[in-house]
Design an enzyme around this catalytic site. Structure first.
Site, PDB file in Angstrom:
ATOM      1  N   GLY A   1       0.842  -1.193   0.000  1.00 32.31           N
ATOM      2  CA  GLY A   1       0.000   0.000   0.000  1.00 32.31           C
ATOM      3  C   GLY A   1       0.873   1.237   0.000  1.00 32.31           C
ATOM      4  O   GLY A   1       1.985   1.221   0.535  1.00 32.31           O
TER       5      GLY A   1
ATOM      6  N   GLN B   1       3.179   9.957   0.849  1.00 31.71           N
ATOM      7  CA  GLN B   1       4.469   9.275   1.055  1.00 31.71           C
ATOM      8  C   GLN B   1       5.459   9.549  -0.079  1.00 31.71           C
ATOM      9  O   GLN B   1       6.651   9.291   0.063  1.00 31.71           O
ATOM     10  CB  GLN B   1       4.259   7.763   1.203  1.00 31.71           C
ATOM     11  CG  GLN B   1       3.516   7.384   2.474  1.00 31.71           C
ATOM     12  CD  GLN B   1       3.303   5.891   2.565  1.00 31.71           C
ATOM     13  OE1 GLN B   1       2.338   5.363   2.021  1.00 31.71           O
ATOM     14  NE2 GLN B   1       4.210   5.196   3.216  1.00 31.71           N
TER      15      GLN B   1
ATOM     16  N   CYS C   1       5.359  -0.157   7.257  1.00 30.61           N
ATOM     17  CA  CYS C   1       5.078   1.024   6.442  1.00 30.61           C
ATOM     18  C   CYS C   1       6.334   1.374   5.654  1.00 30.61           C
ATOM     19  O   CYS C   1       7.438   1.349   6.203  1.00 30.61           O
ATOM     20  CB  CYS C   1       4.691   2.182   7.367  1.00 30.61           C
ATOM     21  SG  CYS C   1       4.331   3.715   6.501  1.00 30.61           S
ATOM     22  N   LEU C   2       6.153   1.721   4.383  1.00 28.69           N
ATOM     23  CA  LEU C   2       7.318   2.063   3.544  1.00 28.69           C
ATOM     24  C   LEU C   2       8.011   3.333   4.049  1.00 28.69           C
ATOM     25  O   LEU C   2       9.178   3.551   3.731  1.00 28.69           O
ATOM     26  CB  LEU C   2       6.888   2.224   2.081  1.00 28.69           C
ATOM     27  CG  LEU C   2       6.436   0.925   1.398  1.00 28.69           C
ATOM     28  CD1 LEU C   2       5.950   1.206  -0.016  1.00 28.69           C
ATOM     29  CD2 LEU C   2       7.558  -0.112   1.381  1.00 28.69           C
TER      30      LEU C   2
ATOM     31  N   HIS D   1      -4.961   1.781   7.005  1.00 29.39           N
ATOM     32  CA  HIS D   1      -3.600   2.307   7.246  1.00 29.39           C
ATOM     33  C   HIS D   1      -3.295   3.443   6.253  1.00 29.39           C
ATOM     34  O   HIS D   1      -2.773   4.490   6.644  1.00 29.39           O
ATOM     35  CB  HIS D   1      -2.604   1.145   7.102  1.00 29.39           C
ATOM     36  CG  HIS D   1      -1.153   1.515   7.113  1.00 29.39           C
ATOM     37  ND1 HIS D   1      -0.253   0.997   8.030  1.00 29.39           N
ATOM     38  CD2 HIS D   1      -0.416   2.327   6.306  1.00 29.39           C
ATOM     39  CE1 HIS D   1       0.952   1.504   7.796  1.00 29.39           C
ATOM     40  NE2 HIS D   1       0.886   2.297   6.751  1.00 29.39           N
ATOM     41  N   GLU D   2      -3.671   3.250   4.987  1.00 34.76           N
ATOM     42  CA  GLU D   2      -3.387   4.267   3.961  1.00 34.76           C
ATOM     43  C   GLU D   2      -4.278   5.506   4.139  1.00 34.76           C
ATOM     44  O   GLU D   2      -3.825   6.623   3.925  1.00 34.76           O
ATOM     45  CB  GLU D   2      -3.557   3.685   2.549  1.00 34.76           C
ATOM     46  CG  GLU D   2      -2.646   2.503   2.215  1.00 34.76           C
ATOM     47  CD  GLU D   2      -1.181   2.717   2.535  1.00 34.76           C
ATOM     48  OE1 GLU D   2      -0.707   3.872   2.436  1.00 34.76           O
ATOM     49  OE2 GLU D   2      -0.507   1.744   2.911  1.00 34.76           O
TER      50      GLU D   2
ATOM     51  N   HIS E   1      -2.799   7.794   6.523  1.00 33.83           N
ATOM     52  CA  HIS E   1      -1.754   8.664   5.952  1.00 33.83           C
ATOM     53  C   HIS E   1      -2.364   9.952   5.394  1.00 33.83           C
ATOM     54  O   HIS E   1      -1.781  11.024   5.511  1.00 33.83           O
ATOM     55  CB  HIS E   1      -1.018   7.958   4.801  1.00 33.83           C
ATOM     56  CG  HIS E   1       0.095   7.055   5.243  1.00 33.83           C
ATOM     57  ND1 HIS E   1       1.176   7.508   5.960  1.00 33.83           N
ATOM     58  CD2 HIS E   1       0.307   5.729   5.036  1.00 33.83           C
ATOM     59  CE1 HIS E   1       2.003   6.491   6.186  1.00 33.83           C
ATOM     60  NE2 HIS E   1       1.497   5.398   5.650  1.00 33.83           N
TER      61      HIS E   1
HETATM   62 ZN   LIG Z   1       2.267   3.475   5.651  1.00 33.59          ZN
END
Ligand SMILES: [Zn+2]
Length: 178
Positions: free
Chosen positions: A46, A51, A100-101, A142-143, A146
């Site tokens: 995701g 991000q 998370c990236l 989760h996204e 963000h």
């Molecule tokens: Zn994330």
């Protein structure tokens, strides 16, 4: 397609509340294509536009299973969600060990509703409403966090969070110096 740079904590951009998208244009589709490519290469399941430094309410996800044999082409099931909103959530919650990236190499248990109904615009700008369960429900929540300036480590204790942030900063600095 282009591979975009993913920003890491504690970049203050990650605290931004992203703006709704007016219309799904070719320019936005180009962003979504680039985000998807960036996510696959990372690799991740995701990615939210913030991000990659773009404060628009856009996320891409793909929770399709990766084949055990690395020579096999992975089956891709990308989803593009523009202006996603949770319109319903189950009372029942579960816990996933999330990553998370933007917080590379750190994982923690986060509790969220097990099932949600999401309203969004798809890649073609069509209005959709979809019920999601399990891993997909977790990733999409989760996204969406963000887009509201929330990273999963914000759910942890202050001590745990600052330890993780310090480690990510240290690793990023080492990469820069290398
Ligand atoms: Zn994330």
């Amino acid at each position: 397609m282009a591979i975009l740079d993913i920003i890491n904590v504690p970049d203050p951009l990650l605290k931004t509340i992203s703006k709704p998208v007016d219309a799904v244009t070719d320019e936005l589709r180009k962003l979504m294509d680039d985000m998807l490519q960036t996510m696959y290469i990372a690799p991740g399941i995701g990615l939210a536009a913030i991000q990659v430094g773009v404060a628009k309410r856009v996320i891409v996800v793909d929770v399709a299973e990766i084949p055990e044999n690395p020579e096999e082409e992975p089956i891709r099931e990308p989803k593009y969600l523009v202006n996603p909103e949770v319109v319903w959530e189950s009372l029942e919650h579960n816990v996933f060990n999330e990553g998370c990236l933007s917080v590379p190499d750190h994982y923690a248990d986060v509790e969220r509703p097990i099932s949600v109904k999401i309203r969004y615009l798809d890649y073609d700008g069509q209005k959709r409403e979809e019920r999601m369960e399990g891993l997909l429900a977790t990733v999409v929540q989760h996204e969406i966090d963000h887009l509201n300036g929330i990273v999963f480590i914000d759910y942890l204790s202050k001590l745990k969070r600052s330890m993780i942030v310090k480690k990510v900063q240290k690793a990023d600095k080492e990469k820069e110096d290398a």
